[in-house]
Design a protein around this motif. Sequence first.
Motif, PDB file in Angstrom:
ATOM      1  N   THR A  32       0.832  -1.210   0.000  1.00 14.08           N
ATOM      2  CA  THR A  32       0.000   0.000   0.000  1.00 14.08           C
ATOM      3  C   THR A  32       0.863   1.255   0.000  1.00 14.08           C
ATOM      4  N   VAL A  35       2.094   1.913  -3.541  1.00 13.15           N
ATOM      5  CA  VAL A  35       1.043   2.503  -4.380  1.00 13.15           C
ATOM      6  C   VAL A  35       0.842   3.969  -4.003  1.00 13.15           C
ATOM      7  N   GLU A  36       0.834   4.267  -2.716  1.00 13.52           N
ATOM      8  CA  GLU A  36       0.673   5.655  -2.270  1.00 13.52           C
ATOM      9  C   GLU A  36       1.808   6.540  -2.781  1.00 13.52           C
ATOM     10  N   LEU A  55      -6.440   2.611  -5.374  1.00 11.38           N
ATOM     11  CA  LEU A  55      -5.629   2.086  -4.276  1.00 11.38           C
ATOM     12  C   LEU A  55      -6.351   0.944  -3.573  1.00 11.38           C
ATOM     13  N   SER A  59      -5.122  -2.911  -3.586  1.00  3.69           N
ATOM     14  CA  SER A  59      -4.860  -3.511  -2.269  1.00  3.69           C
ATOM     15  C   SER A  59      -5.634  -4.815  -2.100  1.00  3.69           C
TER      16      SER A  59
END
Length: 179
Positions: A32, A35-36, A55, A59
């Motif tokens: 995560t 991706v952030e 997201l 996830s």
Amino acid sequence: GVLPLDKFHVSKSLRKVIRQDRFQVRVDTAFTRVVEQCAKAGPGRMSTWINTPILNLYSALHRAGHAHSVECWEGDELVGGLYGVSLKAAFFGESMFSRRTDASKVALAHLIARLRLGGFKLLDTQFTTPHLLGFGVEEIGREQFQERLEEALKADANFGDNSYCPPGAEVLQLITQTS
């Protein structure tokens, strides 16, 4: 764009960085967060396509074992990485980021090693960019892509788990030997 796994180009300077093991490379330990980081605006881009629903969807794919991250760390700091989705023997690279010079390149080299070791047949990069062309990415037409995808979907591959990330010298051996 696709990156043929047996044609990955590693520059001399990147070889040196990989051999030095400048970054600790981990897999799937901070999906995560990767991706952030990929979603953050940066120089030359005010926003990205990665929003909260995206997201959350990726996830969920990660929790189901279909999305993976390769991460570069300096101590406790995540400094680069990439993520994508695996389906049979195809891997679909989604995005990458770098907060240190060469961190995303090292993550890509580790991804290539893992995909080769796991029996993957296709790495879809979605786009061809000058950055990716330097690694050997090829732009192919829809029909040729569909043929390669069909072949990859007929085969099984194993992304592996996060328990082992080989050192740089081993990664170089894996990505430079021809099959």
